[in-house]
Design an enzyme around this catalytic site. Structure first.
Site, PDB file in Angstrom:
ATOM      1  N   GLY A  10       0.977  -1.160  -0.006  1.00 46.89           N
ATOM      2  CA  GLY A  10      -0.131  -0.069  -0.078  1.00 46.89           C
ATOM      3  C   GLY A  10       0.820   1.255   0.014  1.00 46.89           C
ATOM      4  O   GLY A  10       2.355   1.199  -0.071  1.00 46.89           O
ATOM      5  N   LEU A  12       1.462   3.795   2.446  1.00 50.03           N
ATOM      6  CA  LEU A  12       2.377   3.898   3.383  1.00 50.03           C
ATOM      7  C   LEU A  12       3.467   2.907   3.270  1.00 50.03           C
ATOM      8  O   LEU A  12       4.609   3.135   3.753  1.00 50.03           O
ATOM      9  CB  LEU A  12       1.480   3.905   4.838  1.00 50.03           C
ATOM     10  CG  LEU A  12       2.520   4.169   5.973  1.00 50.03           C
ATOM     11  CD1 LEU A  12       3.174   5.491   6.124  1.00 50.03           C
ATOM     12  CD2 LEU A  12       1.576   3.941   7.095  1.00 50.03           C
ATOM     13  N   ASP A  48      -2.480 -12.828   5.540  1.00 52.95           N
ATOM     14  CA  ASP A  48      -3.744 -12.247   5.646  1.00 52.95           C
ATOM     15  C   ASP A  48      -3.734 -12.064   7.176  1.00 52.95           C
ATOM     16  O   ASP A  48      -4.211 -12.881   7.931  1.00 52.95           O
ATOM     17  CB  ASP A  48      -4.778 -13.205   5.244  1.00 52.95           C
ATOM     18  CG  ASP A  48      -6.182 -12.737   5.520  1.00 52.95           C
ATOM     19  OD1 ASP A  48      -6.320 -11.669   6.167  1.00 52.95           O
ATOM     20  OD2 ASP A  48      -7.046 -13.233   5.088  1.00 52.95           O
ATOM     21  N   THR A  75      -9.338   0.260   3.363  1.00 50.25           N
ATOM     22  CA  THR A  75      -9.217   1.813   3.291  1.00 50.25           C
ATOM     23  C   THR A  75     -10.405   2.372   2.312  1.00 50.25           C
ATOM     24  O   THR A  75     -10.364   3.852   2.168  1.00 50.25           O
ATOM     25  CB  THR A  75      -7.869   2.548   3.015  1.00 50.25           C
ATOM     26  OG1 THR A  75      -7.503   1.939   1.327  1.00 50.25           O
ATOM     27  CG2 THR A  75      -6.793   1.923   3.890  1.00 50.25           C
ATOM     28  N   ASP A 115      -8.553  10.072  11.149  1.00 51.78           N
ATOM     29  CA  ASP A 115      -9.129  11.071  11.628  1.00 51.78           C
ATOM     30  C   ASP A 115     -10.546  10.727  11.588  1.00 51.78           C
ATOM     31  O   ASP A 115     -11.471  11.449  12.224  1.00 51.78           O
ATOM     32  CB  ASP A 115      -8.817  12.434  10.642  1.00 51.78           C
ATOM     33  CG  ASP A 115      -9.112  11.888   8.930  1.00 51.78           C
ATOM     34  OD1 ASP A 115      -8.997  10.873   8.674  1.00 51.78           O
ATOM     35  OD2 ASP A 115      -9.440  13.173   8.512  1.00 51.78           O
ATOM     36  N   TYR A 138     -16.332   2.802   7.929  1.00 50.81           N
ATOM     37  CA  TYR A 138     -14.765   2.726   7.978  1.00 50.81           C
ATOM     38  C   TYR A 138     -14.209   3.294   9.242  1.00 50.81           C
ATOM     39  O   TYR A 138     -13.313   2.523   9.920  1.00 50.81           O
ATOM     40  CB  TYR A 138     -14.283   3.694   6.770  1.00 50.81           C
ATOM     41  CG  TYR A 138     -12.445   3.761   6.761  1.00 50.81           C
ATOM     42  CD1 TYR A 138     -11.877   2.746   6.732  1.00 50.81           C
ATOM     43  CD2 TYR A 138     -12.414   5.222   7.012  1.00 50.81           C
ATOM     44  CE1 TYR A 138     -10.327   3.019   6.854  1.00 50.81           C
ATOM     45  CE2 TYR A 138     -10.903   5.325   7.257  1.00 50.81           C
ATOM     46  CZ  TYR A 138      -9.798   4.313   6.965  1.00 50.81           C
ATOM     47  OH  TYR A 138      -8.607   4.700   6.948  1.00 50.81           O
ATOM     48  N   TRP A 163      -6.116  11.939   5.207  1.00 51.68           N
ATOM     49  CA  TRP A 163      -5.948  12.384   3.666  1.00 51.68           C
ATOM     50  C   TRP A 163      -4.595  11.801   3.031  1.00 51.68           C
ATOM     51  O   TRP A 163      -3.932  12.787   2.510  1.00 51.68           O
ATOM     52  CB  TRP A 163      -6.247  13.810   3.509  1.00 51.68           C
ATOM     53  CG  TRP A 163      -7.758  14.137   3.949  1.00 51.68           C
ATOM     54  CD1 TRP A 163      -8.530  13.770   4.799  1.00 51.68           C
ATOM     55  CD2 TRP A 163      -8.460  15.461   3.715  1.00 51.68           C
ATOM     56  NE1 TRP A 163      -9.621  14.325   4.787  1.00 51.68           N
ATOM     57  CE2 TRP A 163      -9.610  15.401   4.327  1.00 51.68           C
ATOM     58  CE3 TRP A 163      -8.009  16.404   2.852  1.00 51.68           C
ATOM     59  CZ2 TRP A 163     -10.394  16.574   4.069  1.00 51.68           C
ATOM     60  CZ3 TRP A 163      -8.935  17.640   2.781  1.00 51.68           C
ATOM     61  CH2 TRP A 163     -10.061  17.494   3.321  1.00 51.68           C
TER      62      TRP A 163
HETATM   63  N1  LIG Z   1      -5.499   6.387   2.602  1.00 51.59           N
HETATM   64  C1  LIG Z   1      -5.850   7.323   3.610  1.00 51.59           C
HETATM   65  O1  LIG Z   1      -6.288   8.510   3.069  1.00 51.59           O
HETATM   66  C2  LIG Z   1      -5.874   7.210   4.879  1.00 51.59           C
HETATM   67  C3  LIG Z   1      -6.236   8.203   5.682  1.00 51.59           C
HETATM   68  C4  LIG Z   1      -6.284   7.887   7.176  1.00 51.59           C
HETATM   69  C5  LIG Z   1      -5.456   6.838   7.782  1.00 51.59           C
HETATM   70  N2  LIG Z   1      -5.291   5.727   6.837  1.00 51.59           N
HETATM   71  C6  LIG Z   1      -4.660   4.841   7.411  1.00 51.59           C
HETATM   72  O2  LIG Z   1      -3.391   4.424   6.943  1.00 51.59           O
HETATM   73  C7  LIG Z   1      -3.092   3.126   6.812  1.00 51.59           C
HETATM   74  C8  LIG Z   1      -2.135   2.724   5.596  1.00 51.59           C
HETATM   75  O3  LIG Z   1      -3.047   3.170   4.442  1.00 51.59           O
HETATM   76  P1  LIG Z   1      -2.627   3.234   2.809  1.00 51.59           P
HETATM   77  O4  LIG Z   1      -3.388   4.517   2.425  1.00 51.59           O
HETATM   78  O5  LIG Z   1      -1.355   2.988   2.762  1.00 51.59           O
HETATM   79  O6  LIG Z   1      -3.490   1.864   2.518  1.00 51.59           O
HETATM   80  P2  LIG Z   1      -3.298   1.110   1.095  1.00 51.59           P
HETATM   81  O7  LIG Z   1      -2.685   1.987   0.205  1.00 51.59           O
HETATM   82  O8  LIG Z   1      -5.075   0.853   0.952  1.00 51.59           O
HETATM   83  O9  LIG Z   1      -2.582  -0.281   1.634  1.00 51.59           O
HETATM   84  C9  LIG Z   1      -3.152  -1.121   2.477  1.00 51.59           C
HETATM   85  C10 LIG Z   1      -2.783  -2.458   2.262  1.00 51.59           C
HETATM   86  O10 LIG Z   1      -3.309  -3.512   3.086  1.00 51.59           O
HETATM   87  C11 LIG Z   1      -3.477  -4.593   2.172  1.00 51.59           C
HETATM   88  N3  LIG Z   1      -4.674  -5.550   2.909  1.00 51.59           N
HETATM   89  C12 LIG Z   1      -5.847  -5.280   2.855  1.00 51.59           C
HETATM   90  N4  LIG Z   1      -6.478  -6.327   3.397  1.00 51.59           N
HETATM   91  C13 LIG Z   1      -5.315  -7.079   4.026  1.00 51.59           C
HETATM   92  C14 LIG Z   1      -5.335  -8.398   4.882  1.00 51.59           C
HETATM   93  N5  LIG Z   1      -6.407  -8.762   5.166  1.00 51.59           N
HETATM   94  N6  LIG Z   1      -4.232  -8.873   5.046  1.00 51.59           N
HETATM   95  C15 LIG Z   1      -2.824  -8.034   4.613  1.00 51.59           C
HETATM   96  N7  LIG Z   1      -2.991  -7.081   4.040  1.00 51.59           N
HETATM   97  C16 LIG Z   1      -4.299  -6.213   3.665  1.00 51.59           C
HETATM   98  C17 LIG Z   1      -4.016  -3.913   0.880  1.00 51.59           C
HETATM   99  O11 LIG Z   1      -4.218  -4.911  -0.035  1.00 51.59           O
HETATM  100  P3  LIG Z   1      -5.302  -4.706  -1.475  1.00 51.59           P
HETATM  101  O12 LIG Z   1      -4.812  -3.662  -1.942  1.00 51.59           O
HETATM  102  O13 LIG Z   1      -5.110  -6.013  -1.860  1.00 51.59           O
HETATM  103  O14 LIG Z   1      -6.436  -4.745  -0.352  1.00 51.59           O
HETATM  104  C18 LIG Z   1      -2.973  -2.859   0.823  1.00 51.59           C
HETATM  105  O15 LIG Z   1      -1.991  -3.419   0.124  1.00 51.59           O
HETATM  106  C19 LIG Z   1      -4.272   2.400   7.006  1.00 51.59           C
HETATM  107  O16 LIG Z   1      -4.281   1.953   8.368  1.00 51.59           O
HETATM  108  C20 LIG Z   1      -5.388   3.289   6.900  1.00 51.59           C
HETATM  109  O17 LIG Z   1      -6.641   3.019   7.316  1.00 51.59           O
HETATM  110  C21 LIG Z   1      -5.364   6.051   5.269  1.00 51.59           C
END
Ligand SMILES: NC(=O)c1ccc[n+]([C@@H]2O[C@H](COP(=O)([O-])OP(=O)(O)OC[C@H]3O[C@@H](n4cnc5c(N)ncnc54)[C@H](OP(=O)(O)O)[C@@H]3O)[C@@H](O)[C@H]2O)c1
Length: 301
Positions: A10, A12, A48, A75, A115, A138, A163
């Site tokens: 992902g 991050l 997983d 996400t 947030d 979410y 964001w």
């Molecule tokens: N993106 C935002 O705007 C945002 C805002 C606030 C907080 N956050 C938090 O920041 C963190 C990182 O976000 P990000 O944007 O980097 O997320 P991301 O790009 O969606 O990456 C999340 C990764 O987790 C994988 N995943 C999903 N289900 C899984 C499972 N059961 N076991 C193992 N891996 C799994 C996803 O795979 P798939 O792609 O194959 O599903 C993806 O590679 C998360 O905790 C998110 O909630 C994000």
């Protein structure tokens, strides 16, 4: 030091890998404690996190780790409305599985949250001490994850961000650039406010926090608050795409996309705990975005 990064494909996860590989972030050098760190990067196909047995087995076979950083999550905010149970399995139970595994192996655990645990009714930036009340599926599943992590692991850092945009993966910045180029028009909500945050900056702060034993809840966002519309305008103007810019109210957006999740009107975070512990080096969101837009052609993935 041996480190496990989950959800590594992902946004991050990719920025953490970039930092470990280069020992540098855009806002500073990485703490020497990570020199020669051995890092395992895993995503859904390898591990997983919602499968408790698989998590224990992975740690038995590949551990012990001194640090586990959980970037895995569901996400897709609108998607969570359609399958809250599925999101709960990953965002809550998956987080708990890792927290328990960290606890039993004496590892530190970083869990990333959002947030969107706040309702965002009043226009006040929220600190880590403020009461939460998520208004979306979410947000509820992420809050449940926080609660389970706190009760399962005594060495947990819960880091709320907002964001987020990284060089690798899908995000709002890339979507706005694509829509502006392909459709010549962007239509964006102008009455929801928050903190656009660079995943590279967040990764830097996470590694700083994780080098300490100051466990607890942290807010970590770039400085400054804007609306999604302000953010979108800064993106298209920043890369010099001229297009029509339509601002929408949340009510108008909901009329166009009735299945979309409710989002907080004002979910700006204050990095109070960060400032009081390791120091808040997060820069203004405009500076982080400018670097991102400059580097994106080279680093995009
Ligand atoms: N993106 C935002 O705007 C945002 C805002 C606030 C907080 N956050 C938090 O920041 C963190 C990182 O976000 P990000 O944007 O980097 O997320 P991301 O790009 O969606 O990456 C999340 C990764 O987790 C994988 N995943 C999903 N289900 C899984 C499972 N059961 N076991 C193992 N891996 C799994 C996803 O795979 P798939 O792609 O194959 O599903 C993806 O590679 C998360 O905790 C998110 O909630 C994000």
């Amino acid at each position: 030091m041996k480190i496990l990064v989950t959800g590594a494909r992902g946004q991050l996860g990719n920025e953490l890998k970039r930092l470990f590989d280069t020992m540098r972030a855009e806002i500073g050098s990485i703490d020497n404690v990570y020199v020669n760190a051995e890092v395992d990067y895993v995503d859904y196909d390898d591990l997983d996190i919602s499968d408790a047995v698989a998590v224990r087995t992975w740690l038995d076979q590949h551990g012990p780790y001194q640090l586990i950083i959980n970037c895995a999550a569901i996400t897709n905010v609108d998607g969570c409305e359609r399958d809250e149970a599925g999101a709960y399995r990953v965002n809550a139970m998956g987080a708990e599985n890792l927290a328990r595994a960290a606890e039993s192996s004496a590892a530190k655990f970083v869990h990333v949250s959002t947030d969107y645990v706040f309702p965002g009714v009043d226009p006040i930036s929220r600190t880590e001490d403020d009461a939460v009340r998520p208004i979306s599926a979410y947000g509820r599943t992420k809050w449940a994850g926080e609660v389970l992590v706190r009760s399962s692991c005594s060495r947990a850092f819960i880091v709320r961000t907002a964001w987020l945009y990284g060089y690798v993966g899908k995000n709002f910045v890339k979507t706005m650039m694509r829509l502006a180029r392909e459709a010549g028009k962007i239509s964006v909500v102008a009455d929801q406010y928050g903190n656009p945050t660079s995943a590279n900056d967040l990764a830097y702060e996470i590694l700083k926090i994780a080098a300490t034993e100051e466990y607890g809840t942290y807010h970590a966002t770039n400085k400054g608050t804007c609306s999604w519309f302000d953010f979108a305008c800064a993106i298209v103007d920043g890369v010099g795409i001229s297009c029509e810019k339509e601002s929408l109210t949340s009510a108008e957006y909901k009329q166009r996309f009735p299945q979309s999740a409710d989002r907080p009107a004002f979910s700006s975070l204050e990095n109070k705990h960060l400032a009081n512990t390791v120091g808040d080096e997060m820069r203004p969101w405009q500076d982080a975005l400018a670097d991102y837009l400059k580097n994106l052609p080279e680093l995009e993935g």
